[in-house]
Write a protein that holds these residues in place. Structure first.
Motif, PDB file in Angstrom:
ATOM      1  N   ASP A  77       0.803  -1.260   0.186  1.00 25.90           N
ATOM      2  CA  ASP A  77      -0.015   0.008  -0.103  1.00 25.90           C
ATOM      3  C   ASP A  77       0.871   1.342  -0.080  1.00 25.90           C
ATOM      4  N   PHE A  78       1.936   1.208   0.984  1.00 27.76           N
ATOM      5  CA  PHE A  78       2.956   2.442   0.779  1.00 27.76           C
ATOM      6  C   PHE A  78       3.261   2.441  -0.743  1.00 27.76           C
ATOM      7  N   ILE A  79       3.785   1.748  -1.228  1.00 25.56           N
ATOM      8  CA  ILE A  79       4.435   1.704  -2.474  1.00 25.56           C
ATOM      9  C   ILE A  79       3.476   2.203  -3.495  1.00 25.56           C
ATOM     10  N   GLN A  80       2.335   1.870  -3.506  1.00 25.77           N
ATOM     11  CA  GLN A  80       1.321   2.513  -4.451  1.00 25.77           C
ATOM     12  C   GLN A  80       0.853   3.773  -4.237  1.00 25.77           C
ATOM     13  N   GLN A 106       3.027   9.368  -0.452  1.00 25.33           N
ATOM     14  CA  GLN A 106       3.786   9.361   0.699  1.00 25.33           C
ATOM     15  C   GLN A 106       5.240   9.033   0.078  1.00 25.33           C
ATOM     16  N   GLN A 107       6.111   9.541   0.703  1.00 26.06           N
ATOM     17  CA  GLN A 107       7.800   9.567   0.320  1.00 26.06           C
ATOM     18  C   GLN A 107       8.424   8.449   1.283  1.00 26.06           C
ATOM     19  N   LYS A 108       7.947   8.633   2.650  1.00 25.62           N
ATOM     20  CA  LYS A 108       8.399   7.644   3.642  1.00 25.62           C
ATOM     21  C   LYS A 108       7.416   7.203   4.540  1.00 25.62           C
ATOM     22  N   ARG A 109       7.740   6.394   5.617  1.00 26.24           N
ATOM     23  CA  ARG A 109       6.950   5.822   6.298  1.00 26.24           C
ATOM     24  C   ARG A 109       7.473   5.384   7.799  1.00 26.24           C
ATOM     25  N   LYS A 110       6.968   5.899   8.800  1.00 26.72           N
ATOM     26  CA  LYS A 110       7.458   5.682   9.971  1.00 26.72           C
ATOM     27  C   LYS A 110       6.702   4.575  10.824  1.00 26.72           C
ATOM     28  N   ARG A 161      11.412  -6.230  13.653  1.00 27.79           N
ATOM     29  CA  ARG A 161      12.049  -5.234  12.753  1.00 27.79           C
ATOM     30  C   ARG A 161      13.062  -6.007  11.903  1.00 27.79           C
ATOM     31  N   SER A 162      13.545  -7.159  12.027  1.00 31.38           N
ATOM     32  CA  SER A 162      14.056  -7.791  11.037  1.00 31.38           C
ATOM     33  C   SER A 162      13.185  -8.533  10.025  1.00 31.38           C
ATOM     34  N   ILE A 163      11.982  -8.954  10.373  1.00 31.11           N
ATOM     35  CA  ILE A 163      10.962  -9.280   9.254  1.00 31.11           C
ATOM     36  C   ILE A 163      10.783  -7.988   8.327  1.00 31.11           C
ATOM     37  N   LEU A 164      10.487  -6.817   8.988  1.00 35.42           N
ATOM     38  CA  LEU A 164      10.046  -5.642   8.169  1.00 35.42           C
ATOM     39  C   LEU A 164      11.195  -4.940   7.269  1.00 35.42           C
ATOM     40  N   HIS A 165      12.397  -5.334   7.816  1.00 37.52           N
ATOM     41  CA  HIS A 165      13.637  -4.737   6.843  1.00 37.52           C
ATOM     42  C   HIS A 165      13.562  -5.960   5.625  1.00 37.52           C
ATOM     43  N   ASP A 166      13.440  -7.204   5.808  1.00 38.25           N
ATOM     44  CA  ASP A 166      13.483  -8.007   4.858  1.00 38.25           C
ATOM     45  C   ASP A 166      12.431  -7.874   3.790  1.00 38.25           C
ATOM     46  N   VAL A 167      11.163  -7.514   4.565  1.00 40.19           N
ATOM     47  CA  VAL A 167      10.068  -7.417   3.461  1.00 40.19           C
ATOM     48  C   VAL A 167      10.339  -5.936   2.746  1.00 40.19           C
ATOM     49  N   ALA A 168      10.907  -5.095   3.132  1.00 40.86           N
ATOM     50  CA  ALA A 168      11.330  -3.773   2.530  1.00 40.86           C
ATOM     51  C   ALA A 168      12.501  -4.073   1.500  1.00 40.86           C
ATOM     52  N   GLU A 169      13.432  -4.792   1.563  1.00 41.10           N
ATOM     53  CA  GLU A 169      14.407  -5.113   0.856  1.00 41.10           C
ATOM     54  C   GLU A 169      13.911  -5.779  -0.458  1.00 41.10           C
ATOM     55  N   VAL A 170      13.102  -6.804  -0.275  1.00 44.55           N
ATOM     56  CA  VAL A 170      12.447  -7.533  -1.371  1.00 44.55           C
ATOM     57  C   VAL A 170      11.420  -6.626  -2.296  1.00 44.55           C
ATOM     58  N   ALA A 171      10.910  -5.596  -1.425  1.00 43.85           N
ATOM     59  CA  ALA A 171       9.931  -4.724  -2.125  1.00 43.85           C
ATOM     60  C   ALA A 171      10.818  -3.774  -3.033  1.00 43.85           C
ATOM     61  N   GLY A 172      12.133  -3.369  -2.712  1.00 38.96           N
ATOM     62  CA  GLY A 172      13.052  -2.488  -3.371  1.00 38.96           C
ATOM     63  C   GLY A 172      12.867  -0.924  -2.684  1.00 38.96           C
ATOM     64  N   LEU A 173      12.689  -1.339  -1.393  1.00 33.23           N
ATOM     65  CA  LEU A 173      12.931   0.106  -0.582  1.00 33.23           C
ATOM     66  C   LEU A 173      13.858   0.212   0.290  1.00 33.23           C
ATOM     67  N   THR A 174      14.238   1.378   0.909  1.00 35.93           N
ATOM     68  CA  THR A 174      15.302   1.743   1.952  1.00 35.93           C
ATOM     69  C   THR A 174      14.678   1.633   3.122  1.00 35.93           C
ATOM     70  N   MET A 219      11.931   2.973   9.672  1.00 37.92           N
ATOM     71  CA  MET A 219      11.604   4.108   8.777  1.00 37.92           C
ATOM     72  C   MET A 219      11.741   3.281   7.384  1.00 37.92           C
ATOM     73  N   LEU A 220      10.691   3.720   6.332  1.00 33.91           N
ATOM     74  CA  LEU A 220      10.797   3.174   5.043  1.00 33.91           C
ATOM     75  C   LEU A 220      11.000   4.271   4.445  1.00 33.91           C
ATOM     76  N   PHE A 221      11.889   4.333   2.961  1.00 32.31           N
ATOM     77  CA  PHE A 221      11.790   5.461   2.084  1.00 32.31           C
ATOM     78  C   PHE A 221      11.819   4.626   0.812  1.00 32.31           C
ATOM     79  N   LYS A 222      11.039   5.487   0.024  1.00 36.89           N
ATOM     80  CA  LYS A 222      11.185   5.065  -1.360  1.00 36.89           C
ATOM     81  C   LYS A 222      12.473   5.304  -2.003  1.00 36.89           C
ATOM     82  N   LYS A 223      12.876   4.626  -3.123  1.00 34.30           N
ATOM     83  CA  LYS A 223      14.189   4.876  -3.798  1.00 34.30           C
ATOM     84  C   LYS A 223      14.393   6.277  -4.134  1.00 34.30           C
ATOM     85  N   GLU A 224      13.464   7.056  -4.700  1.00 33.94           N
ATOM     86  CA  GLU A 224      13.450   8.024  -5.495  1.00 33.94           C
ATOM     87  C   GLU A 224      13.534   9.129  -4.407  1.00 33.94           C
ATOM     88  N   PHE A 225      13.383   8.747  -3.058  1.00 33.05           N
ATOM     89  CA  PHE A 225      13.174   9.964  -2.066  1.00 33.05           C
ATOM     90  C   PHE A 225      14.238   9.232  -0.825  1.00 33.05           C
TER      91      PHE A 225
END
Length: 240
Positions: free
Chosen positions: A69-72, A76-80, A89-102, A116-122
């Motif tokens: 939902d955050f990617i779509q 939103q540019q980032k999410r806390k 936290r480890s699970i969330l980092h893994d999900v973000a990496e698979v989705a192409g987020l920072t 905190m999640l960040f989109k690559k372009e931001f």
């Protein structure tokens, strides 16, 4: 014969008794209770492991939905996220990496750590990350003001260095000021070029008035003396 049979039966009985005595005795009531508790404890551990796996799978599925939902969401540019445990936290980092987020984790102690999640372009800048590490809120306008102040301070420092250099340099050229004493020609231009000569050393050949050899000079001196004696007979008689 009977005595032999009796002895054989006695041996057989002894052997059977030793076999029976070596066999494991039936468990007592205490042993049965211990085994029952061990089986129950193992069953509880297995149930807890299965429950933990189920929770992890459910949490991962939930994070995958939120990250999608955050990617779509283009607004939103980032999410806390709220503080969570190390496993979450480890699970969330893994999900973000698979989705192409920072993704980054912030917080000083374990209880306050959050993701905190960040989109690559931001992707965040170093200044933004440093603010989050300090526990501060990121303000782009305030950061721009700080950047301008730093640039202004750098320009003022450079101007101050240039001013110090100009004060050290003399206002006039000492050659022009003392030209009436030292002249306008450079020392190198005014100096005479000397050429080495094998016969006369480093004295210029043009400066030598007498270029004759020593023998020629001595002969000339003797000739002058003889000529003087011939011209003045009185001088000749006085010498003797």
């Amino acid at each position: 014969m009977r005595s032999r049979c009796c002895r054989c039966r006695v041996k057989m009985a002894d052997l059977l008794g030793s076999i029976l005595s070596s066999m494991e005795k039936p468990p007592t009531v205490g042993d049965q209770e211990s085994r029952r508790k061990a089986r129950e404890q193992a069953a509880r551990f297995k149930k807890m492991e299965e429950e933990e796996k189920r929770k992890k799978a459910a949490f991962r599925k939930k994070m995958e939905k939120e990250v999608s939902d955050f990617i779509q969401d283009s607004t939103q540019q980032k999410r806390k996220y709220n503080p969570m445990g190390k496993i979450e936290r480890s699970i969330l980092h893994d999900v973000a990496e698979v989705a192409g987020l920072t993704s980054f984790s912030f917080g000083e102690d374990e209880e306050s750590r959050y993701v905190m999640l960040f989109k690559k372009e931001f992707a965040p800048s170093d200044e933004e990350l440093e603010a989050y590490r300090k526990g501060e809120e990121w303000d782009p306008q305030l950061a721009e003001q700080r950047r301008r102040l730093k640039e202004q301070a750098a320009l003022e420092e450079e101007a101050s260095r240039q001013s110090d250099k100009s004060e050290v340099c003399p206002n006039s050229n000492y050659r022009d000021k003392y030209s009436h004493l030292i002249g306008t020609s450079a020392a190198k231009d005014a100096a005479h070029t000397l050429e080495a000569n094998q016969a006369y050393g480093c004295v210029p050949v043009a400066n030598k008035r007498d270029t004759r050899s020593i023998e020629e000079a001595m002969n000339a001196i003797r000739a002058k003396k003889r000529q003087k004696l011939e011209d003045d007979p009185s001088a000749h008689s006085s010498t003797f």
